[in-house]
Design a protein around this motif. Structure first.
Motif: not given
Length: 647
Positions: A155-183
């Motif tokens: 999900x991190x790789x796909x959400x931030x697929x267009x990672x050259x856009x900082x906003x999209x890259x941040x969305x991928x990181x947000x998904x990844x970090x939030x899920x780590x809390x639950x994990x």
């Protein structure tokens, strides 16, 4: 065919597709990349169908296909096999994952044709499917956790697929970090259950579940299931860890259809249903699940009413619908939760792909204020979107009606239910009808607000065929779970879904199952209320956004600060940043400056200087002068003799 071979093909086919496209990630041929990836998932779908056919042919009480490949972990009492199971619950999941997944891959082949990283994109999609299959087929919590983490990575790789856009890259990181809390909580739940029962195997855990309910909050089962549920709130986007999913729309639209409609976000619901005997003996956990589910359903629905991004509206709708699934789990209606999981996969994947078709036609425009009257340009997309709309707002006889009203009935009648939960569910359904009709009206109906330089058009067959298939499933997908009160009127049509899951679902007390004859009138009445309110809500939205377009602005202006709060998503993200994230960043900077730079670094520099200085001193003694060495020996001898004489 041999079950081991079929299971191997089912699991490994997407992994092979990932490897092929992964090695050719720099290639730009969308047809080759898409064909490889789609074929890989479709092969898994065929394998799953063959396994399910064999499963259907088995006696109802022993429907279970287990394939164990090797012993994975063998340490003291911890014995974990790399084993996978297809039974009534996992069979539903693999059919949805591979079936809907195949359609999404096919849609992606055309949708992503312009992207230079298309081979990498399809490699990620296949890897995601592989990990999702590990998650739902694993026979124990540890194998599930491998898939659980795998889909988080993908999900991190796909959400931030267009990672050259900082906003999209941040969305991928947000998904990844939030899920780590639950994990992290998920891991704690696993540890507690293993220490309590000595196993992580699903069938053994369910068999060892206590026969009497735990009344205390500190019981082992209650704590274990609570931590597992916290893990589920991350993966399945529930309060308080739902904030990642709306931002996850930053990825390509088919990613939203796959991750946030048909697969990953349903993982938490699946996990609870898989362990339903354990959860049933933890009433405190069940209460928490029901309340969180109901609150999430209403909260996300209110936010969805104010969003202008077509994908954001669908994102908050997903959060809300997941809330319904957890509400069902919390009141003990595990079969209804799985039922809504399946129907939601059909109509929500349809609507996400439909939004992708619209975005494609509008040259990447996602603001519904710049759309309108698209039905005349996109008849197939519009018609299939209508089917998804009628399904999600719960109009009979569409798929969402049967699963949604089953949940509402159990929320009212179950011994774990409460009239307050039913009211919350009805409010959520009413709001859903409003904002989904609003979405339809602003996108497809009314007057055109399309910019003059934009020329919308219908999508090609590679994109419309998946829409048509999902549209059909959104219509007929609920007929296998027709409630008893409706089935009785239609000539005693059996509830196939209920009979299929019955051996693996813990039964509620007979007096509260909700299907007794003396409850028929009540059930019909509650059903009429929910459907009637949804219909009225949809009519009001149509009036506001099609007949009298300016009315919505007047309502927003009249609501003033209330509308502002809802439009800004109740400032939850701002609260997280102000109360948690920014203080942690400031504290981290302080720790870095005072502990890392001024203490640890200086200590290491001091130790280095000490060693360096000592080395320099010793080096100064190594002159190569034999007379000097003789003097050192003489001085040493005098020193030793002096010590001896002093004694």
């Amino acid at each position: 065919m041999n079950h081991t071979i079929l299971m191997s093909i089912l699991i490994l086919s997407p992994l092979i597709g990932f490897m092929i496209n992964g090695f050719r990630y720099k290639k730009h041929s969308y047809l080759v990349a898409g064909s490889i990836a789609t074929a890989a998932v479709f092969i898994s779908f065929i394998s799953s169908v063959l396994l399910v056919v064999d499963l259907v042919g088995m006696p109802a009480e022993s429907r279970r296909i287990v394939v164990s490949f090797f012993e994975w972990v063998g340490v003291a009492n911890l014995k974990i096999d790399a084993s996978f199971v297809v039974d009534q619950i996992s069979a539903i999941m693999v059919l949805v994952i591979t079936g809907v997944g195949s359609l999404i891959h096919l849609f992606s082949t055309s949708y992503m044709h312009h992207d230079k990283g298309v081979a990498k994109y399809f490699a990620y999609l296949n890897l995601f499917i592989f990990n999702m299959l590990l998650l739902v087929l694993g026979s124990n919590l540890l194998v599930m956790f491998v898939g659980w983490e795998g889909v988080g990575l993908c999900s991190y790789l796909l959400i931030g697929f267009w990672f050259k856009d900082e906003e999209k890259a941040a969305a991928g990181m947000k998904a990844f970090i939030t899920n780590r809390v639950g994990d992290a909580a998920f891991l704690l739940g696993m540890f507690i259950l293993f220490l309590t029962f000595g196993t992580l195997d699903f069938s053994e855990l369910n068999a060892l579940a206590p026969t009497t309910a735990e009344a205390t909050w500190l019981g082992a089962v209650t704590l274990g299931t609570l931590f597992l549920f916290i893990g589920a709130t991350g993966k399945s986007a529930q309060i308080p860890l739902y904030v990642w999913l709306p931002d996850a729309m930053a990825g390509p639209t088919p990613v939203s259809a796959l991750i946030h409609a048909a697969t990953m976000v349903t993982a938490g619901v699946y996990m609870i249903v898989r362990l339903n005997p354990l959860f049933m003996v933890a009433p405190n956990t069940m209460m928490v699940i029901a309340i969180i589910g109901a609150a999430t359903a209403v909260l996300a629905a209110t936010i969805g009413m104010t969003q202008w991004d077509i994908k954001k509206v669908l994102a908050y709708s997903t959060v809300s619908q997941l809330g319904y699934m957890f509400l069902a789990c919390g009141v003990g209606a595990f079969g209804a939760a799985m039922f809504h999981l399946m129907t939601h996969a059909f109509f929500k994947a349809l609507m996400f792909l439909g939004s992708g078709s619209v975005i494609h036609a509008m040259h990447e425009e996602q603001d519904i204020r710049k759309m309108g009257a698209l039905k005349k340009y996109m008849p197939i997309t519009h018609f299939t979107f209508v089917l998804g709309w009628l399904a999600i707002i719960g109009m009979p006889p569409f798929a969402g009606f049967f699963s949604k009203d089953e949940i509402l009935w159990f929320a009212f009648s179950s011994p774990f239910g409460h009239v307050g939960l039913w009211v919350a569910g009805v409010i959520g359904a009413t709001l859903t009808a409003f904002y989904m009709t609003r979405l339809m009206a602003l996108t497809f109906w009314g007057k055109s607000r399309v910019p003059k330089d934009t020329h919308p058009h219908e999508s090609d067959a590679m994109m419309t065929i998946p829409l048509i298939v999902l549209g059909v499933l959104s219509v007929i997908g609920g007929w296998i779970g027709i409630p008893h009160v409706i089935g009785h009127v239609l000539g005693d049509i059996p509830n196939v879904w209920e009979h299929w899951l019955e051996p693996l679902i813990t039964k509620l007390p007979a007096a509260a199952e909700g299907h007794a004859v003396d409850h028929t009138t009540l059930e019909w009445s509650l059903m009429a209320v929910s459907v009637g309110l949804a219909a009225i809500s949809a009519a009001v939205a149509y009036q506001m956004y099609v007949r009298k377009p300016g009315a919505s602005e007047k309502v927003a202006e009249a609501l003033g600060p209330v509308y502002k709060a809802v439009y800004n998503k109740y400032f939850v993200d701002e609260a997280y940043f102000g109360g948690i994230i920014n203080p942690l960043i400031r504290a981290s900077r302080g720790l870095w400056y005072y502990i890392d730079v001024n203490f640890i670094d200086k200590c290491t520099y001091w130790a280095g200087d000490l060693v360096k200085g000592g080395g320099s001193l010793i080096r100064s003694l190594q002159t190569g002068n034999m007379q000097q060495y003789a003097m050192y020996i003489g001085l040493g001898l005098v020193f030793v003799l002096s010590i001896l004489l002093m004694r």
